[in-house]
Design an enzyme around this catalytic site. Structure first.
Site, short mmCIF file in Angstrom:
data_model
loop_
_atom_site.label_atom_id
_atom_site.label_comp_id
_atom_site.label_asym_id
_atom_site.label_seq_id
_atom_site.Cartn_x
_atom_site.Cartn_y
_atom_site.Cartn_z
N CYS A 2 3.53 40.33 70.27
CA CYS A 2 3.88 39.46 69.34
C CYS A 2 3.68 37.91 69.75
CB CYS A 2 5.09 39.49 68.57
SG CYS A 2 5.58 40.99 68.06
N ARG A 27 -1.97 38.73 71.41
CA ARG A 27 -0.66 39.19 71.72
C ARG A 27 -0.38 40.44 70.84
NH1 ARG A 27 2.55 35.89 75.19
NH2 ARG A 27 4.33 37.02 74.30
N TRP A 78 3.00 42.77 67.11
CA TRP A 78 2.34 44.14 67.77
C TRP A 78 3.53 45.13 67.41
CZ3 TRP A 78 4.56 47.84 71.00
CH2 TRP A 78 3.24 48.89 71.46
N ASN A 104 9.71 37.69 68.35
CA ASN A 104 8.83 38.63 69.36
C ASN A 104 10.06 39.11 70.30
OD1 ASN A 104 7.38 39.42 71.63
ND2 ASN A 104 7.29 37.53 72.57
N GLY A 105 9.90 40.55 70.45
CA GLY A 105 10.87 41.28 71.39
C GLY A 105 11.34 42.44 70.69
N GLU A 489 -9.38 51.48 88.48
CA GLU A 489 -9.60 50.63 87.58
C GLU A 489 -10.88 50.59 86.57
OE1 GLU A 489 -7.79 48.07 86.82
OE2 GLU A 489 -9.04 46.58 85.97
N LYS A 493 -10.44 50.74 82.72
CA LYS A 493 -11.22 49.76 81.61
C LYS A 493 -12.06 50.43 80.54
CE LYS A 493 -10.18 45.98 82.81
NZ LYS A 493 -8.84 46.46 83.30
N GLU A 496 -9.68 52.16 77.94
CA GLU A 496 -8.88 51.20 76.94
C GLU A 496 -9.75 50.51 76.06
OE1 GLU A 496 -6.75 47.80 78.75
OE2 GLU A 496 -8.27 47.79 80.45
N HIS A 512 -10.65 69.84 95.71
CA HIS A 512 -9.18 70.26 95.41
C HIS A 512 -8.92 70.38 93.85
CE1 HIS A 512 -8.33 70.06 99.53
NE2 HIS A 512 -8.97 68.85 99.68
N LYS A 615 -1.90 42.28 74.81
CA LYS A 615 -1.85 41.55 76.18
C LYS A 615 -0.73 41.74 76.93
CE LYS A 615 -4.47 39.28 79.15
NZ LYS A 615 -5.59 40.09 79.78
C1 F6R Z 1 -5.72 46.51 81.58
C2 F6R Z 1 -4.55 45.62 81.41
C3 F6R Z 1 -3.06 46.12 81.69
C4 F6R Z 1 -2.36 45.06 82.24
C5 F6R Z 1 -0.60 45.51 82.23
C6 F6R Z 1 0.14 44.53 83.13
O1 F6R Z 1 -6.89 46.13 81.51
O2 F6R Z 1 -4.70 44.30 81.10
O3 F6R Z 1 -3.09 47.52 82.36
O4 F6R Z 1 -2.85 44.92 83.76
O5 F6R Z 1 -0.41 45.70 81.16
O6 F6R Z 1 0.23 43.33 82.53
P1 F6R Z 1 0.70 42.07 83.51
O7 F6R Z 1 -0.48 41.81 84.55
O8 F6R Z 1 0.88 41.05 82.34
O9 F6R Z 1 2.08 42.50 83.83
#
Ligand code: F6R
Length: 620
Positions: A2, A27, A78, A104-105, A489, A493, A496, A512, A615
């Protein structure tokens, strides 16, 4: 999660608030809403489920002239409590339409508050936890000691709330001010000429001012066009912490790029250079903030890296370096698991909490748990003054700049670099590396921005590959040593962004189990180690590739320039510059970021705002 913004000043609040929301949509994008107060105390609200564009169309239909006023607030959601529909969108109001609240929260005791309000005959119109606060504040404003005083009313209500929250509140009877309060969720004040802002993130007001004030835990701020006043929740005077934002509006805009993520991928050389800058002074690695005594750093006998998602992967990369340089055991742990399994911690344990936002709920709780067990906590964070660095004993900031694309790219590379600096600082403190060795490792890191810049020359090749892979049903990623977290990673990517089944494996595990997944045409991305730096592992991976190729896999190989041994086994080859082994993730991750973004784009998805994500994950 949010985004919130509030404004009191001399401009039309609607324009300022919408501008802020555009830069905070990362957000959350389940709904958006605005409230504007005119000087006569008339409150006008519009809110719509879905993206900000839906709200903007609704405003066009209603007529923006209805929103005349120089005080206002906005929200981008969100969803947590209640489906993403219009009636659950913020701002929420009390029954008399005089109070408007954005939040927010999560208010954890909202069920009890709701029951109390319903028993008193209040009719709630949404399923949210937020709406309860609007009614409670309105009631406090109408009665008792807090009558007619919005700040006092909000303080009274905040003292009753459990959970994490940032609230921004207006009341039609006090149209010249806005009140905002925070506990464990972010809130910054922006201080302009004749105008003041509050927001979740400085990006919301960077266009108007770079002078900001960070608020502490359980603090409340009253803003008006002349400035701001901070108190705690008991009304005692308190101080915010002023700072000047060291980036400008252009950093928070696409700058001609089709989407933020591609811009942020291209910014990675700068993100690395800025993260390293100033951290090697007079022959020593220096952190940004260090409240741990040198002797305590020397006494560290175990390291935990705690983080989530990509930040967790950055920790997995760092483990190889820290163990190698410092001869210390390093455990890398998902923050969401850490505090629930009674980890063995004591005052000689260093917990490194890695977080781009600095507000991830699980990582924050892991920090708090570690501190209750007397462990020292060092935060690696991209957000100045966020809650995680505030609650840590030492801080190293990644200077990646604002990351707007929801998927982490430049912040991830900057986290790897910062984690390495933590490793070198520990090696220096413990004497496991001589000063000249630390200097050499640092100078190798300093060469990485140029190496990453070189990888960017593969962007068009990888985008072309991505377009050709867009119909795939699944993709596997393989790596070994530091290439294993890179494989994880790459898979994250792709999941998501492209909503595609993707898994990362340590290549040695293939036989395995995972090799059973290989079938005709399945794309398998292989992150190759250096043929010189890691000859033994290189040879083993070449065998793995030939095994999967023999079973019909389509091999996409990320390999060091001039690696001719692997060429015959690569259906597609992407070459990255030769760099020292431990630094290889900084170059080999880049093509995987581009690949995921391009597959997502080709499939018609919003690269910057993948579905269901936000985010900052500020709830567990
Ligand atoms: C993936 C991504 C998330 C963040 C995770 C941690 O692309 O962005 O997996 O890495 O939510 O977020 P932070 O670094 O803000 O704690």
């Amino acid at each position: 999660m949010c985004g919130i913004v509030g404004y009191v000043g001399h401009r039309q609040a609607l324009d300022v608030v919408l501008g802020g929301l555009r830069r905070m949509e990362y957000r959350g994008y389940d709904s958006a809403g605005v409230a504007v107060l005119d000087g006569a105390g008339s409150l006008t609200v519009e809110r719509k489920a879905g993206r900000l564009a839906n709200l903007e169309s609704a405003l066009d239909t209603t007529g923006r002239d209805a929103f005349t006023g120089t005080a206002g607030m906005g929200h981008t959601r969100w969803a947590t409590h209640g489906a993403p529909v219009d009636r659950n969108s913020h701002p929420h109001r009390d029954s008399s339409d005089r109070v408007a609240v954005v939040h927010n929260g999560i208010i954890e005791n909202f069920a009890a508050l709701r029951a109390e309000l319903e028993a008193a005959g209040v009719e709630l119109t949404s399923d949210t936890d937020t709406e309860t606060t609007a009614h409670l504040i309105a009631r406090a404003f109408d009665e008792g000691d807090t009558k007619g005083d919005l700040a006092a009313s909000v303080r009274t209500v905040c003292r009753r709330l459990e959970g994490a929250f940032t609230l921004v509140v207006t009341h039609a009877d006090q149209p010249d001010l806005i009140v905002a309060a925070r506990r464990s969720s972010p809130l910054v004040v922006g201080v302009g000429e004749g105008e003041t802002f509050v927001a979740s993130d400085v990006a919301a007001f960077i266009e108007h001012t770079r002078e900001a004030v960070e608020l502490g835990q359980d603090q409340l701020v009253v803003i008006d066009r002349d400035g701001y006043v901070v108190t705690d929740f008991d009304g005692e005077p308190a101080q915010g912490k002023p700072f000047t934002v060291d980036w400008d509006l252009s950093a928070a805009e696409k700058g001609g790029h089709e989407y933020f993520m591609l811009k942020e991928i291209e910014e990675q050389p700068d993100a690395l250079a800025n993260t390293l800058r100033g951290h090697f002074e007079s022959g020593r690695i220096v952190l940004d903030e260090q409240r741990i005594a040198d002797q305590d750093l020397r006494d560290v006998d175990k390291v935990f890296v705690v983080a989530c998602g990509s930040a967790y992967h950055s920790g997995l990369v760092a483990k190889y370096a820290i163990e190698h340089w410092c001869r210390l055991p390093v455990e890398v742990e998902l923050a969401s698991e850490f505090r629930y399994r009674d980890p063995v911690l004591d005052r000689d344990t260093l917990v490194v909490a890695v977080s781009q936002s600095g507000e991830t709920a699980d990582t924050l709780e892991a920090v708090r748990h570690a501190r209750t067990q007397k462990a020292r906590v060092l935060a690696v964070c991209n957000t100045n003054g966020a809650q995680i660095p505030r609650e840590s004993d030492a801080v190293l900031y990644t200077h990646a700049g604002p990351e707007i694309g929801v998927a982490s790219t430049k912040a991830f590379l900057a986290q790897i670099a910062a984690n390495y600096l933590v490793g070198l600082a520990l090696a220096q403190a413990r004497g496991t590396k001589y000063p000249d060795e630390v200097a050499r490792e640092f100078s190798e890191l300093e060469a990485m921005p140029a190496a990453v810049h070189k990888v960017l020359s593969t962007v068009e090749q990888v985008r072309d590959l991505g377009r050709r892979m867009a119909d795939s049903k699944a993709v596997l990623f393989l790596g070994r040593h530091v290439g294993f977290p890179v494989a994880l990673e790459g898979a994250l990517k792709l999941k998501e962004l492209a909503y595609m089944h993707a898994e990362g494996f340590a290549a040695g595990e293939l036989k395995h189990g995972p090799i059973a997944l290989i079938e005709e045409g399945l794309p398998v991305v292989v992150v190759m180690p250096s043929p010189k730096g890691r000859a033994v592992l290189h040879a083993k991976l070449v065998s793995n590739i030939s095994e999967i190729q023999a079973r019909g896999a389509r091999t996409i190989v990320i390999a060091e320039e001039g690696d001719d041994t692997v060429r015959p086994f690569a259906d597609e080859l992407v070459e990255v510059p030769a760099v020292p082994t431990l630094l290889q993730p900084l170059v080999s991750t880049v093509p995987l970021q581009v690949l995921a973004a391009e597959i997502a784009r080709t499939r018609g998805y919003d690269v910057d705002k993948p579905r269901n994500l936000a985010k900052s994950v500020t709830v567990e």
